[in-house]
Design a protein around this motif. Structure first.
Motif, mmCIF file in Angstrom:
data_model
loop_
_atom_site.group_PDB
_atom_site.id
_atom_site.type_symbol
_atom_site.label_atom_id
_atom_site.label_comp_id
_atom_site.label_asym_id
_atom_site.label_seq_id
_atom_site.Cartn_x
_atom_site.Cartn_y
_atom_site.Cartn_z
ATOM 1 N N UNK A 276 0.831 -1.198 0.000
ATOM 2 C CA UNK A 276 0.000 0.000 0.000
ATOM 3 C C UNK A 276 0.868 1.250 0.000
ATOM 4 N N UNK A 277 0.369 2.376 -0.517
ATOM 5 C CA UNK A 277 1.159 3.612 -0.507
ATOM 6 C C UNK A 277 1.535 4.063 0.901
ATOM 7 N N UNK A 278 0.663 3.816 1.890
ATOM 8 C CA UNK A 278 0.988 4.218 3.261
ATOM 9 C C UNK A 278 2.198 3.443 3.789
ATOM 10 N N UNK A 279 2.300 2.158 3.448
ATOM 11 C CA UNK A 279 3.451 1.372 3.887
ATOM 12 C C UNK A 279 4.716 1.818 3.175
ATOM 13 N N UNK A 280 4.618 2.073 1.873
ATOM 14 C CA UNK A 280 5.784 2.561 1.129
ATOM 15 C C UNK A 280 6.281 3.883 1.726
ATOM 16 N N UNK A 281 5.342 4.745 2.082
ATOM 17 C CA UNK A 281 5.679 6.044 2.682
ATOM 18 C C UNK A 281 6.391 5.843 4.019
ATOM 19 N N UNK A 282 5.882 4.931 4.829
ATOM 20 C CA UNK A 282 6.483 4.677 6.141
ATOM 21 C C UNK A 282 7.901 4.128 5.999
ATOM 22 N N UNK A 283 8.087 3.201 5.069
ATOM 23 C CA UNK A 283 9.430 2.640 4.842
ATOM 24 C C UNK A 283 10.382 3.736 4.373
ATOM 25 N N UNK A 284 9.919 4.585 3.468
ATOM 26 C CA UNK A 284 10.748 5.681 2.980
ATOM 27 C C UNK A 284 11.204 6.581 4.120
ATOM 28 N N UNK A 285 10.290 6.906 5.013
ATOM 29 C CA UNK A 285 10.623 7.782 6.138
ATOM 30 C C UNK A 285 11.614 7.106 7.083
ATOM 31 N N UNK A 286 11.440 5.814 7.306
ATOM 32 C CA UNK A 286 12.360 5.089 8.189
ATOM 33 C C UNK A 286 13.735 4.923 7.547
ATOM 34 N N UNK A 287 13.784 4.736 6.232
ATOM 35 C CA UNK A 287 15.078 4.667 5.556
ATOM 36 C C UNK A 287 15.806 6.008 5.655
ATOM 37 N N UNK A 288 15.048 7.093 5.548
ATOM 38 C CA UNK A 288 15.668 8.409 5.703
ATOM 39 C C UNK A 288 16.142 8.598 7.140
ATOM 40 N N UNK A 289 15.395 8.095 8.084
ATOM 41 C CA UNK A 289 15.828 8.168 9.492
ATOM 42 C C UNK A 289 17.144 7.416 9.681
ATOM 43 N N UNK A 290 17.282 6.248 9.035
ATOM 44 C CA UNK A 290 18.547 5.505 9.112
ATOM 45 C C UNK A 290 19.693 6.334 8.545
ATOM 46 N N UNK A 291 19.433 7.011 7.441
ATOM 47 C CA UNK A 291 20.452 7.875 6.842
ATOM 48 C C UNK A 291 20.861 8.979 7.817
ATOM 49 N N UNK A 292 19.897 9.618 8.454
ATOM 50 C CA UNK A 292 20.204 10.698 9.400
ATOM 51 C C UNK A 292 20.971 10.166 10.608
ATOM 52 N N UNK A 293 20.650 8.989 11.068
ATOM 53 C CA UNK A 293 21.376 8.398 12.193
ATOM 54 C C UNK A 293 22.830 8.119 11.819
ATOM 55 N N UNK A 294 23.049 7.712 10.577
ATOM 56 C CA UNK A 294 24.410 7.380 10.126
ATOM 57 C C UNK A 294 25.242 8.619 9.834
ATOM 58 N N UNK A 295 24.618 9.676 9.337
ATOM 59 C CA UNK A 295 25.399 10.764 8.765
ATOM 60 C C UNK A 295 25.234 12.114 9.453
ATOM 61 N N UNK A 296 24.413 12.208 10.478
ATOM 62 C CA UNK A 296 24.253 13.483 11.176
ATOM 63 C C UNK A 296 24.356 13.276 12.679
ATOM 64 N N UNK A 297 24.414 14.386 13.397
ATOM 65 C CA UNK A 297 24.421 14.352 14.859
ATOM 66 C C UNK A 297 23.054 14.715 15.444
ATOM 67 N N UNK A 298 22.029 14.719 14.611
ATOM 68 C CA UNK A 298 20.698 15.050 15.111
ATOM 69 C C UNK A 298 20.271 14.077 16.206
ATOM 70 N N UNK A 299 19.567 14.596 17.171
ATOM 71 C CA UNK A 299 19.048 13.747 18.236
ATOM 72 C C UNK A 299 17.901 12.900 17.705
ATOM 73 N N UNK A 300 17.520 11.886 18.475
ATOM 74 C CA UNK A 300 16.402 11.026 18.083
ATOM 75 C C UNK A 300 15.129 11.851 17.938
ATOM 76 N N UNK A 301 14.933 12.801 18.837
ATOM 77 C CA UNK A 301 13.750 13.662 18.759
ATOM 78 C C UNK A 301 13.761 14.496 17.483
ATOM 79 N N UNK A 302 14.913 15.045 17.145
ATOM 80 C CA UNK A 302 15.018 15.846 15.923
ATOM 81 C C UNK A 302 14.774 15.000 14.678
ATOM 82 N N UNK A 303 15.295 13.779 14.687
ATOM 83 C CA UNK A 303 15.098 12.894 13.535
ATOM 84 C C UNK A 303 13.637 12.502 13.419
#
Length: 334
Positions: A276-303
């Motif tokens: 479903x599009x909602x699941x694809x959207x959720x996966x996309x957001x979580x993949x971006x969160x993984x990217x931010x965790x790997x490459x930035x110093x943003x806090x969990x709240x900020x991410x």
């Protein structure tokens, strides 16, 4: 920044001719950062240190009228040479910008590009410069790199060409195209390495605080979820999701913006990518969160905020369901 693009300093007497000569054409409301990244790699590679003398390579800003050219941010750049013989350059680089300005490039520029192609001068399209080359009839049969952000625009405006939006640049014989932004620095570094040397290419990037040259096939940062689909509606939906990753749209709103209804959108997603599009959207957001965790110093709240979750608790639960661990533990393991 109303100025001549050539350095005011001249090569020292007795030095050999530059190994790389580049002519630039700037479209009206071109993207300043894409142009600046490209030309600064040349500048820093042209001389020892960052003294900017055009010894190993040279660059010229070409014009049909010699009037200053306004970038998309309003900064003016002054050309320093009229259109002439394209054969004196190793490459002609077209820097595009806003989509709406593409049809406004003058016939003199179009004819100049066609003469350059006839003379077998390699042509480079930066940002939407690829659109301009295609409009001039110079991209038929060539692979073409465009930003994922403009992929749908390209499909709507041009027939007979399949744009590639999952690489930072493409070299296809004597046509070179890149997605703009930082990728223009990597394409310029590719040319510097080819004509001058790897050391000069790396030096330029390091002075610009870029770790190292990226290969052409490196994925564009921020591209949508890697779902293989030929469905144009689904591709447009994925791009729309990417553009609104911090404030997710409902499936109904996505469907409305794409001129369809929610049930039709869901059927197309299920047939094309198996979810479903909602699941694809959720996966996309979580993949971006993984990217931010790997490459930035943003806090969990900020991410959590950056990826459109209502609060950090909701984000942590969704992240654990996907990865089997919390965001903090995921980052610790890196």
């Amino acid at each position: 920044m109303e100025q001549s693009i050539r350095s005011g300093q001249q090569p020292r007497r007795g030095t050999p001719a530059p190994r790389l000569s580049v002519g630039f054409i700037l479209a009206r409301r071109f993207t300043l950062c894409a142009f600046a990244n490209f030309v600064d790699v040349l500048r820093l590679a042209a001389d020892e240190g960052d003294r900017s003398r055009p010894i190993l390579c040279e660059w010229t800003l070409l014009s049909d009228t010699m009037s200053p050219v306004a970038s998309s941010c309003g900064v003016l750049v002054q050309p320093n040479e009229r259109l002439g013989d394209p054969g004196k350059f190793d490459y002609i680089v077209v820097v595009g910008g806003l989509i709406d300005e593409i049809p406004n490039l003058s016939l003199e520029y179009m004819r100049y590009l066609q003469r350059a192609a006839a003379a077998k001068v390699p042509l480079v399209g930066v940002c939407t410069g690829a659109f301009i080359l295609h409009r001039a009839g110079l991209m038929d049969g060539y692979r073409c790199c465009v930003s994922w952000f403009h992929h749908a625009d390209f499909l709507e405006q041009f027939d007979g060409l399949k744009p590639v939006s999952d690489q930072i640049f493409i070299v296809d014989r004597n046509r070179l195209t890149c997605s703009g932004g930082a990728s223009s620095a990597h394409l310029a570094a590719y040319l510097v390495e080819k004509h001058i040397g790897r050391a000069q290419a790396r030096k330029s990037l390091h002075i610009m605080i870029i770790d190292d040259a990226l290969r052409a096939e490196k994925p564009q940062p921020g591209i949508p979820l890697d779902l293989k689909t030929d469905d144009g509606l689904v591709k447009k939906a994925l791009l729309l999701m990417q553009q609104n990753i911090d404030a997710p749209l409902s499936a109904a709103e996505i469907a409305r913006r794409l001129g369809t209804n929610r049930r039709q959108l869901e059927r197309r997603f299920q047939t094309s990518v198996g979810m479903a599009p909602t699941l694809a959207y959720k996966i996309m957001r979580l993949e971006y969160a993984e990217f931010l965790l790997r490459h930035t110093d943003q806090s969990v709240t900020e991410i959590a905020t950056s990826t459109g979750f209502c609060d950090s608790s909701h984000f942590i639960r969704a992240f654990r369901e996907r990865n089997g661990t919390t965001p903090a533990a995921y980052r610790t393991r890196l």
